[in-house]
Design an enzyme around this catalytic site. Sequence first.
Site, PDB file in Angstrom:
ATOM      1  N   THR A   1      -4.963  18.417   1.416  1.00 39.73           N
ATOM      2  CA  THR A   1      -5.942  19.507   1.448  1.00 39.73           C
ATOM      3  C   THR A   1      -7.268  19.056   2.034  1.00 39.73           C
ATOM      4  OG1 THR A   1      -6.495  18.970  -0.844  1.00 39.73           O
ATOM      5  CG2 THR A   1      -4.946  20.775  -0.479  1.00 39.73           C
TER       6      THR A   1
ATOM      7  N   ARG B   1      -5.368  10.419   3.279  1.00 43.42           N
ATOM      8  CA  ARG B   1      -5.866   9.475   2.282  1.00 43.42           C
ATOM      9  C   ARG B   1      -4.783   8.463   1.945  1.00 43.42           C
ATOM     10  NH1 ARG B   1      -9.152  13.291  -2.117  1.00 43.42           N
ATOM     11  NH2 ARG B   1     -10.284  14.516  -0.571  1.00 43.42           N
TER      12      ARG B   1
ATOM     13  N   SER C   1     -13.172  11.206  -0.917  1.00 39.56           N
ATOM     14  CA  SER C   1     -13.826  12.023  -1.939  1.00 39.56           C
ATOM     15  C   SER C   1     -13.938  11.267  -3.260  1.00 39.56           C
ATOM     16  CB  SER C   1     -13.071  13.351  -2.100  1.00 39.56           C
ATOM     17  OG  SER C   1     -13.776  14.259  -2.905  1.00 39.56           O
TER      18      SER C   1
END
Length: 547
Positions: A42, A46, A148
């Site tokens: 999303t 990563r 993040s």
Amino acid sequence: MSSRAGLPAEESDLIDVDELIAAYYDRVPNPDVASERVVFGTSGHRGSSLTKSFNENHILATTQAIVDYRAAQGITGPLFLGRDTHALSLPAERSAIEVLLANGVDVRVDARDSWVPTPALSHAILTYNRDRAADDPGRADGIVVTPSHNPPRDGGFKYNPPHGGPADTDATGWIADRANQLIADGLTAVRRERFADVDWDAITGYDFREAYVRDLPSIIDIEAIRRAGVRIGADPLGGASVEYWSLIAEMHDLDLTVVNPEVDPTWRFMTLDWDEKIRMDPSSPSAMASLVAKKGDYDILTGNDADADRHGIVTPDAGLMNPNHFLAVAIDYLFSHREHWPREAAVGKTLVSSMIIDRVAESLGRRLLEVPVGFKWFVPGLLDGSVAFGGEESAGASFLRHDGSVWSTDKDGILLCLLAAEILAVTGKTPSQRYAELEDAFGSSAYQRVDAPATPEQKATLGKLAPESVTATTLAGEDIIAKLSHAPGNGAGIGGLKVQTPHAWFAARPSGTEDVYKLYAESLRGPEHLAEVQAEARAVVSAALGD
């Protein structure tokens, strides 16, 4: 929940930074192994260099794929590039620079060679493109190097097209496929200029921080916060917002203290999350334990994750607010205090956000736009002003400027933290006090998200659940009124399943960033009813996974 959740990290919990960076360069991914391929979730690709899921080859190939995608789309403008404070972010940024320059891309990096929060990069793209037509090939786009809130061992790489927000699946799917093909071909089609040979005169510096902080009065009532003397304690949680908060205090003359200015890629100052991992999640009571302990020292305490696209709000009377609670308060406040917002502009929420938001939107006479998980679904509406606020239950949101124009099309944790201070300054009530009033009006919400380990195969199965997977007609004693595999706001697939009754619901979906699945549930009939909903929901998920 681990018994160590909320306790300070110990030496054994910390990463070996040298090992992590060495693995980035030394370990070579095998494109035939699913876990070692480029995969966009999303919010970008990563992984960790230690598991060969985020290594130099990944970033070289992905950057070349982005260059090729830009060419296919006719994008010739500058590309803004920023990074967060994760250990893998700096080497990945350097790899990206090598490829971008070799391909003749006009790269705009931070003028201070420092960290760039995701919202500041989105703000930069939109500022550059403000007066350019949608079909202008000279529009800018960007890359932000961040995983993040993920643990310190992880790296992340995200592409933001000219609309400034997260790329949609058409773009990320194309980029991932191209990157994996480049890796399989031995990177022979990757153009690269060694970092040691880079001509820095060929790179334009851009002061992301100055541009972002100076523009804040166009969206936040800074004067009200200053006039009320709100005492703010901001904790960047070791992330990219640390220098932004210090400039906000200085430039706008606010009573604002950066309570933890330390930046350390091991994040040794963090308290452990629910599973004993170090995770910079400002919505997690465990990760935010040290900040909650200071709740009596300030009028408002705030936290951000590593790239500052998420927010955490701590008040003296309630401690850490549930993200859903603050979203409801923010929506109620903003739509009552932004007189120049378009009257027809909608309230945007993801379908795993609280039912209280539905009731707030109804009371405001505003259209509710309910979309799947992923901030990308709010991008078109924020751009054209048809969505005035877009928010996710995972503590990510953004909204329009005072004049109803776009501010950012990616999540902005700094913005939402400042909004909490504005709400207190203008209303005289903390956001948690205001939420208590909303519950008095609309009902008391019991809400919980539970994360549980899941293999990639289990995640794939869960993501394909259909309404027919649920044969029951009732849930925790109430008639089921909806079984959803697509969001009612835009008809897009949700990558999981939501089951709803008049006073409760649950949703199950795989994580797009970690090997876990997420089980969301809410009841307006209290914690005991929520527990019933969760028990029945787990049975549905277990059956689907073959447990």
